[in-house]
Design an enzyme around this catalytic site. Structure first.
Site, short mmCIF file in Angstrom:
data_model
loop_
_atom_site.label_atom_id
_atom_site.label_comp_id
_atom_site.label_asym_id
_atom_site.label_seq_id
_atom_site.Cartn_x
_atom_site.Cartn_y
_atom_site.Cartn_z
CE LYS A 122 -9.80 11.35 22.33
NZ LYS A 122 -10.10 12.70 22.87
CE1 TYR A 174 -11.89 8.44 21.62
CE2 TYR A 174 -10.43 6.57 21.96
CZ TYR A 174 -11.02 7.73 22.42
OH TYR A 174 -10.72 8.19 23.69
CB SER A 225 -7.38 8.29 24.34
OG SER A 225 -7.67 6.93 24.59
#
Length: 248
Positions: free
Chosen positions: A156, A152, A139
């Site tokens: 990533k 999160y 991401s």
């Protein structure tokens, strides 16, 4: 038909970016195992894509489930050419100290442990064959983090570092490893990233993307097809941003 005769596993392949990747791979001649926790949705997606798509219910965060997937591939196809670690989850935007244990554990399980487990069960056969392509869907959050998505983003960032390290280690065995860093896209996770799906929140997110639109499953499918095809035979360790210029 850039993937003619190749067999691919796409985790989280029943929806979102995974569905876009699966659709593109089938269109380019590959047989695709759609590996998803939602078995019903995986079957629906496979029915849509035709006989070249095979649904398998898998929990990518559990060792025994991934081992069972590897057994299916070995039994029914004999080899795996392409592994796409696409399955991913996030937590709702909130201050980092307010993320709960269950939320954190789920992110680590699906976004990081799943890559580890897939490598455990699929890399040995790729090394023995002297070929293979692995693609991790990371991401832009791992490159240019947004606030209130810290854990999160961190998962990533882990995927990006794992991609580069895997590429270096597996290169002598003929196995290539790359990643794609998508910007927020028109997928089921979009609302979770934004916290709410409103015109105002969409405008706020879009204002950070120079090309002025969200990514689509088709965008990610096209990039994945290139990186996993023989056209990219000299490309490994690359983390390709498909982000409309967000990380510039």
């Amino acid at each position: 038909m850039r993937l003619q005769g190749k067999t691919a596993v796409v985790t989280g392949g029943a929806s979102g970016f995974g569905a876009g990747i699966a659709r593109k791979f089938v269109a380019e001649g590959a047989r695709v195992i759609i590996a998803d926790l939602n078995g019903g949705l995986a079957r629906d997606r496979a029915a849509e894509l035709g006989s070249a798509a095979i649904p398998v219910t898998v929990n990518v965060a559990e060792n025994d489930s991934v081992a069972a997937l590897a057994d299916v591939v070995d039994r029914d196809f004999g080899h795996l050419d392409i592994l796409v670690n696409n399955a991913g989850v996030t937590h709702l935007p909130k201050p980092l100290e307010e993320v709960g244990d269950d939320e954190f554990d789920r992110i680590i399980g699906v976004n990081t442990r799943a890559i580890f487990l897939a490598a455990r069960h699929f890399v040995p056969a790729m090394k023995a064959a002297g070929k293979g392509a692995i693609l991790n869907i990371a991401s832009t959050g791992g490159v240019s983090p947004r606030p209130n998505l810290t854990w999160y983003n961190a998962s990533k960032g882990w995927a990006i570092t794992a991609t580069r390290s895997m590429a270096v280690e597996l290169a002598p065995f003929g196995v290539r490893v790359n990643a794609i860093n998508p910007v927020a896209g028109e997928t089921p996770l979009l609302k979770s990233f934004m916290g709410e799906d409103s015109p105002e929140m969409r405008a706020k997110f879009l204002s950070t993307i120079p090309l002025g639109r969200f990514s689509t499953p088709e965008d990610i499918g096209a990039a994945a097809c290139y990186l996993c095809s023989d056209e990219a035979s000299m490309v490994t360790g690359v983390c390709l941003e498909v982000d409309g210029g967000r990380c510039i």
